[in-house]
Design an enzyme around this catalytic site. Structure first.
Site, PDB file in Angstrom:
ATOM      1  N   ASP A 144      60.866  24.988  -4.905  1.00  0.00           N
ATOM      2  CA  ASP A 144      60.317  26.255  -5.381  1.00  0.00           C
ATOM      3  C   ASP A 144      60.071  27.160  -4.178  1.00  0.00           C
ATOM      4  OD1 ASP A 144      58.077  25.052  -4.282  1.00  0.00           O
ATOM      5  OD2 ASP A 144      56.725  25.715  -5.864  1.00  0.00           O
TER       6      ASP A 144
ATOM      7  N   ASP B 151      56.452  23.304  -2.276  1.00  0.00           N
ATOM      8  CA  ASP B 151      55.601  22.173  -2.659  1.00  0.00           C
ATOM      9  C   ASP B 151      56.040  21.523  -3.962  1.00  0.00           C
ATOM     10  OD1 ASP B 151      54.698  24.034  -4.503  1.00  0.00           O
ATOM     11  OD2 ASP B 151      52.584  23.890  -3.949  1.00  0.00           O
TER      12      ASP B 151
ATOM     13  N   SER C 154      53.871  30.694  -4.973  1.00  0.00           N
ATOM     14  CA  SER C 154      54.605  29.490  -5.345  1.00  0.00           C
ATOM     15  C   SER C 154      55.882  29.812  -6.126  1.00  0.00           C
ATOM     16  CB  SER C 154      53.681  28.559  -6.137  1.00  0.00           C
ATOM     17  OG  SER C 154      54.240  27.287  -6.305  1.00  0.00           O
TER      18      SER C 154
ATOM     19  N   ASP D 256      57.595  28.115  -2.368  1.00  0.00           N
ATOM     20  CA  ASP D 256      56.765  27.761  -1.212  1.00  0.00           C
ATOM     21  C   ASP D 256      56.927  26.312  -0.776  1.00  0.00           C
ATOM     22  OD1 ASP D 256      55.309  26.634  -3.351  1.00  0.00           O
ATOM     23  OD2 ASP D 256      53.405  26.900  -2.300  1.00  0.00           O
TER      24      ASP D 256
END
EC number: 5.4.2.10
Length: 445
Positions: free
Chosen positions: A240, A244, A101, A242
């Site tokens: 960010d 999400d 993440s 990834d």
């Protein structure tokens, strides 16, 4: 039953340090494959962000899944919510994301999705952990899983994101700066906003495996703030690594956080009579969000920190919208998990409906001063449970006399204790937060 490997958001850590090692990922792939196969025929989607270690772990997971007899479909670099969506549309039994993440490139981790595109139930995670402690056995050759690569995954997800707004929608005339954090949104996000008519400037979309989240994206907003001002843009959108989490910057260069974005989305749905119930926040959500929603007659409840807890609360109440101030925003009308691109589109739709700028629209929420201090915690006894820390928290809470909140919690994804103090006097709030953080550091030493 306590989990040995799974935290609040999967399994995460430093690359090369157990359990983020190739041999563990091989065994994890096998254990997951065996668990999923026990529920029937098994196809598993595997995607990743842009970290260099993702290639290594992708190969290890692929081998382990195949050894368990699970068919594997490789997606390559894709946002985490895209993998949740594609798991559903391909009718796979599960999806796996290789990502840490918002963490730096030398961290990595694994997240799982069920066939419905939601986080795995606790009982399935526990089943995988039990299998991790069992001897690894390979199925007979005729039952080994097959591996294929999905080449049109990006196009499918781009169309899915666009379908979250009415087909007549056009953002023509809107000048937007995107910061893709050199991460998983670097291809799809610019396409989504350009195809919807926006004039797009793109930052941090040249991943090299090492630069994900490096001084960019939703955890480092200064680059985006400067670009919005330099480009005279209407707003900026930061993702960010990834995809999400999303935060924004208004045309004045001010950061608009997840609480404010959640308010803008919820107010718009409420005004169009499409909210369905209320809004789920977390223990970290600003008190101002709760008060602003109350003024509109919108119910608000707090879940534990972590998007899985927000989602669980939404499911239990049959509500549609929830999120965290960090930028995890869940819009259940469109997606089964936090989706940064879809959340950003819902904000743009809300601005369009009201004829407001982002700077104007955020004024509906007056945030209470909130100070968050992260204290490094090396392990051992949880300092949050230390008697001296508990006593200090009670004293500070009493001193604020109902005009503020104190929250101390151990992070589920990083070796940190988060100290949050919120109230109506910013200087006093900061002093209390620093006092408590110093005490936590002392008892952790």
């Amino acid at each position: 039953m306590t989990k040995k490997y799974f935290g609040t958001d999967g399994i995460r850590g430093r690359v090369g340090e157990f359990p983020i090692t190739p041999d563990f990922m091989l065994k994890l792939g096998w254990a997951a494959g065996m668990a999923f196969r026990s529920m029937g025929a098994c196809r598993v989607l595997v995607g990743k962000d842009t970290r260099i270690s993702g290639y290594m772990f992708e190969s290890a997971l692929e081998a382990g899944l195949s050894a368990a007899g699970a068919d594997v479909m490789l997606l390559g670099p894709m946002p985490t919510p895209a993998i949740a969506y594609l798991t559903r549309t391909f009718h796979a039994e599960a999806g796996i994301v290789i990502s840490a993440s918002h963490n730096p490139h030398d961290d990595n981790g694994i997240k799982f999705f069920s066939g419905e595109g939601t986080k795995l139930p606790d009982e399935v995670e526990l089943m995988i952990e039990e299998l991790l402690d069992a001897p690894m056995t390979v199925v007979e050759s005729s039952k080994l899983g097959k591996v294929s690569r999905i080449n049109d995954a990006s196009g499918r997800y781009i169309e899915f994101c666009k379908s979250s707004v009415p087909s007549s929608t056009s953002f023509a005339g809107l000048k937007v700066v995107l910061d893709c954090a050199h991460g998983a949104t670097y291809k799809v996000a610019p396409s989504v906003f350009r195809e919807l008519g926006a004039q797009v400037t793109v930052l941090s979309a040249q991943p090299n495996g090492l630069n994900i989240n490096e001084n960019c994206g939703s955890t480092h907003m200064s680059q985006l703030q400067a670009a919005v001002l330099a480009e005279h843009a209407d707003l900026g959108i930061a993702f960010d690594g990834d995809g999400d989490r999303v935060l924004m910057v208004d045309q004045t260069g001010a950061i608009v956080d997840g609480d404010e974005l959640l308010f803008i989305i919820a107010r718009d749905l409420h005004e169009r009579d499409k909210l369905q119930g209320g809004v789920v926040g977390t223990l970290m959500s600003n008190l101002g969000l709760e008060l602003a929603l109350a003024d509109l007659g919108i119910p608000f409840v707090r879940a534990n920190v972590g998007d899985r807890y927000v989602i669980a609360e939404l499911l239990e109440r049959n509500w549609l919208v929830g999120g965290e101030n960090s930028g995890h925003i869940v819009c259940f009308r469109h997606a089964t998990t936090g989706d940064a691109i879809i959340a950003a589109l819902q904000v743009l739709m809300a601005l369009k409906a009201r004829g407001e700028s982002l700077a104007q629209s955020r004024q509906g929420l007056r945030k209470c001063p909130q100070v968050l201090v992260n204290v490094r915690f090396g392990g051992g006894e949880n300092p949050v449970e230390h008697p001296a820390v508990k006593e200090a928290c009670e004293r500070v809470t009493a001193a604020m006399a109902g005009r503020g909140r104190v929250l101390l919690r151990k992070s589920g994804t990083e070796p940190l204790v988060r100290v949050m103090v919120e109230g109506d006097d910013e200087a006093q709030v900061r002093a209390y937060a620093e006092e408590l953080a110093k005490l936590v550091a002392e008892v952790s030493a």
